[in-house]
Design an enzyme around this catalytic site. Structure first.
Site, mmCIF file in Angstrom:
data_model
loop_
_atom_site.group_PDB
_atom_site.id
_atom_site.type_symbol
_atom_site.label_atom_id
_atom_site.label_comp_id
_atom_site.label_asym_id
_atom_site.label_seq_id
_atom_site.Cartn_x
_atom_site.Cartn_y
_atom_site.Cartn_z
ATOM 1 N N ASP A 103 49.476 36.454 34.590
ATOM 2 C CA ASP A 103 48.752 36.768 35.818
ATOM 3 C C ASP A 103 49.106 38.148 36.359
ATOM 4 O O ASP A 103 48.333 38.751 37.091
ATOM 5 C CB ASP A 103 49.056 35.697 36.881
ATOM 6 C CG ASP A 103 48.386 36.010 38.207
ATOM 7 O OD1 ASP A 103 47.144 36.125 38.210
ATOM 8 O OD2 ASP A 103 49.091 36.167 39.229
ATOM 9 N N LEU B 208 45.276 36.427 44.015
ATOM 10 C CA LEU B 208 44.688 37.603 44.669
ATOM 11 C C LEU B 208 44.656 38.804 43.736
ATOM 12 O O LEU B 208 43.939 39.764 43.965
ATOM 13 C CB LEU B 208 45.541 37.983 45.883
ATOM 14 C CG LEU B 208 45.168 37.359 47.219
ATOM 15 C CD1 LEU B 208 46.181 37.765 48.264
ATOM 16 C CD2 LEU B 208 43.768 37.787 47.656
ATOM 17 N N ARG B 209 45.475 38.739 42.676
ATOM 18 C CA ARG B 209 45.519 39.866 41.744
ATOM 19 C C ARG B 209 44.182 40.032 41.023
ATOM 20 O O ARG B 209 43.885 41.106 40.513
ATOM 21 C CB ARG B 209 46.629 39.677 40.725
ATOM 22 C CG ARG B 209 47.996 39.780 41.368
ATOM 23 C CD ARG B 209 49.096 39.876 40.339
ATOM 24 N NE ARG B 209 50.389 39.856 40.999
ATOM 25 C CZ ARG B 209 51.110 38.762 41.161
ATOM 26 N NH1 ARG B 209 50.683 37.600 40.702
ATOM 27 N NH2 ARG B 209 52.248 38.807 41.797
ATOM 28 N N ALA B 210 43.401 38.960 40.996
ATOM 29 C CA ALA B 210 42.102 39.036 40.318
ATOM 30 C C ALA B 210 41.231 40.103 40.962
ATOM 31 O O ALA B 210 40.716 40.994 40.279
ATOM 32 C CB ALA B 210 41.412 37.675 40.354
ATOM 33 N N ALA C 117 42.749 43.800 40.673
ATOM 34 C CA ALA C 117 42.529 44.416 39.359
ATOM 35 C C ALA C 117 41.050 44.733 39.159
ATOM 36 O O ALA C 117 40.685 45.806 38.675
ATOM 37 C CB ALA C 117 43.021 43.478 38.264
#
Ligand code: ZN
Length: 398
Positions: A241, A322-324, A327
Site C-alpha cells: 500500500d 488515502l494513499r490511493a 498517488a
C-alpha cells in the site's frame, strides 16, 4: 481502461517527452541486457532503446517529475527489464540544489532563533559569504542486497571513535539518497526492520538516529523505487500500500517486438557506447522536458469537477487507503505537467488510474469487515432474543 499513452487524446499538442515515449511502440522488452555480475553498468541501457513497457516507463517518468507520487513498485518475473529500465533513468535525471557538505547542511537549515543550524564548517563558509550547495544531477542510489540497518540509517563512525576517541554520527544510505532515487531490487526479500525504516523515512522526508546520548536528524526526501518477483516471496500488504504506483511487468507479448528487443540488446552488448550514442539527442531533449515539467508542476491544478467523481470511484471500488487518491492525483498532475498543461483532465486521470489503483483492495480487509459485520448482526440478533425473553419473563410475573 487505457494504459497506453497512445490512447490519450490531449486537448493540446502533446509534449515532446510524451511523443518520444509513444513513438517507441507497444509491446514489452524481452530480457535484461546482461547477467548482473555485481559490476556496475558503466553505460546504462538507454531509456528510449527499451522496446515497449510503456506503462512502466511512464510511471517512472511521472515519479521523477513529481516525487509526491510516492514511489513506484515494479512487480514481475525475472528478465522483464525492470532493473534495466530503472537504471536507464540515469540519463534522464534532472538537476537539484544539493549540499556540498558531508553532513548534508543546507542554507535553509535554521534553528528556533532563525540562525543557521549547520555544522561549524558550513557556518564559517556562510559567514564568508560562500555557497554550501551546488547544482547537482539527481542520482540513482541502489540499496545493496546485503545492506544492514546500520548501513541504511547510519550510526557511529567507528574509525573516528577508535582513532580520535570521539563519537560522531555518520549519515547512512537513506541520507545519501536525499533528493535522489533509491532503488531496491527484490524489496520483498529485504529484512522487515530495514523496509520499515526506509518506508518511514520516505513518508516523513527525514529520520532520526539515536546512539546513546547522541541523536542526528537527516533529510531523506527520495523517490523510492522497488522491484520484486512474486515467485520469490510475497510482500506484506501494508508495504504494498505504501508504494504510490504499482506496475505489473510482463514479458513482451508481440513476437516482432521480442525480436526487436533481442536485436537491440545484442547491439548494446556489442558496443554499449555506440548504442547509447544513437539515442543521445532524444535523451538530452527528454532531460530538458523533465526539468521543465518539474518546474511547471507547481502551477498544475486539479479541478473539483473531475476530482469528486474520482473520489466516488475510489469509494465504489472499496479502497480505504488515502494513499490511493494521493498517488492517483499526483501522478495525473505530473502527467499534465509532462504534457505542457496546467490543468489536469479526466484523460490524465484515466491514463494513470490503473497504476495508482491496482492492488489497493485487500482481500484480508474485505473478509475482516465482512466477519465484523456478521459478528455485529449476531450480537444484535442475540440482544433481540434477550430482549424478548426479558419481556416474556416480565409477562409471566404475577
Ligand atoms: Zn555542514
Amino acid at each position: 481502461m487505457p494504459n497506453s499513452l497512445t490512447d490519450h487524446d490531449p486537448s493540446g499538442v502533446p509534449s515532446r517527452l510524451l511523443e518520444m515515449l509513444s513513438a517507441t511502440g507497444a509491446g514489452r522488452i524481452l530480457r535484461e541486457p546482461a547477467p548482473d555480475l555485481g559490476l556496475a553498468e558503466q553505460v546504462p541501457f538507454p531509456f528510449f532503446g527499451i522496446v515497449g513497457q510503456i506503462e512502466m516507463r511512464t510511471a517512472l517518468l511521472l515519479s521523477i517529475i513529481n516525487p509526491a507520487v510516492g514511489g513506484v513498485l515494479l512487480i514481475g518475473p525475472r528478465g522483464t527489464g525492470k532493473t534495466t529500465c530503472v537504471r536507464s533513468l540515469t540519463d534522464l535525471l534532472p538537476y537539484v540544489e544539493t549540499s556540498t557538505c558531508p553532513e548534508g547542511c543546507l542554507p535553509t537549515d535554521l534553528d528556533a532563533e532563525g540562525e543557521p543550524d549547520v555544522c561549524a564548517d558550513c557556518r564559517a563558509r556562510l559567514a564568508r559569504g560562500e555557497a554550501i550547495t551546488a547544482l547537482d544531477a539527481v542520482k540513482l542510489v541502489e540499496l545493496p542486497l546485503n545492506a544492514r540497518l546500520e548501513d541504511v540509517v547510519g550510526g557511529v563512525n567507528e574509525r573516528i571513535a577508535i582513532q580520535q576517541g570521539r563519537v560522531r554520527l555518520e549519515r547512512g544510505i537513506l541520507a545519501r539518497a536525499d533528493q535522489n532515487l533509491l532503488y531496491i531490487d527484490e524489496v520483498n526479500l529485504l529484512d522487515d526492520v530495514i523496509v520499515d525504516a526506509i518506508l518511514d523515512a520516505a513518508a516523513q522526508g527525514s529520520y532520526t538516529v539515536r546512539r546513546g546520548a547522541m541523536a542526528g536528524t537527516y533529510r531523506a526526501r527520495f523517490v523510492l523505487i522497488g522491484s520484486m518477483n512474486p515467485e520469490e516471496g510475497r510482500l506484506r500488504p501494508q508495504i504494498l500500500d505504501r508504494f504510490g504506483l504499482r506496475l505489473i511487468v510482463r514479458g513482451l507479448a508481440d513476437g516482432i517486438n521480442r525480436l526487436e528487443a533481442y536485436r537491440r540488446v545484442r547491439a548494446y552488448q556489442t558496443n554499449p557506447r555506440a548504442f547509447l550514442a544513437q539515442y543521445a539527442d532524444e535523451l538530452s531533449a527528454a532531460r530538458e522536458e523533465i526539468q521543465a515539467a518539474r518546474q511547471r508542476l507547481n502551477s498544475v491544478t486539479l479541478p473539483d469537477s473531475i476530482a469528486k467523481p474520482a473520489i466516488a470511484l475510489i469509494q465504489k471500488m472499496g479502497i480505504d487507503s488515502l494513499r490511493a487518491e494521493i498517488a492517483w492525483f499526483e501522478a495525473a498532475r505530473a502527467y499534465a505537467a509532462a504534457d505542457s498543461r496546467e490543468t489536469v483532465t479526466a484523460g490524465d486521470l484515466r491514463i494513470v488510474a490503473p497504476m495508482a489503483l491496482r492492488l489497493r483492495r485487500s482481500r484480508f480487509m474485505d473478509e475482516y469487515f465482512n466477519n465484523q459485520q456478521n459478528e455485529e448482526q449476531e450480537v444484535i440478533a442475540l440482544l433481540a432474543k434477550l430482549g424478548k425473553k426479558n419481556i416474556r419473563k416480565k409477562k409471566n410475573q404475577p
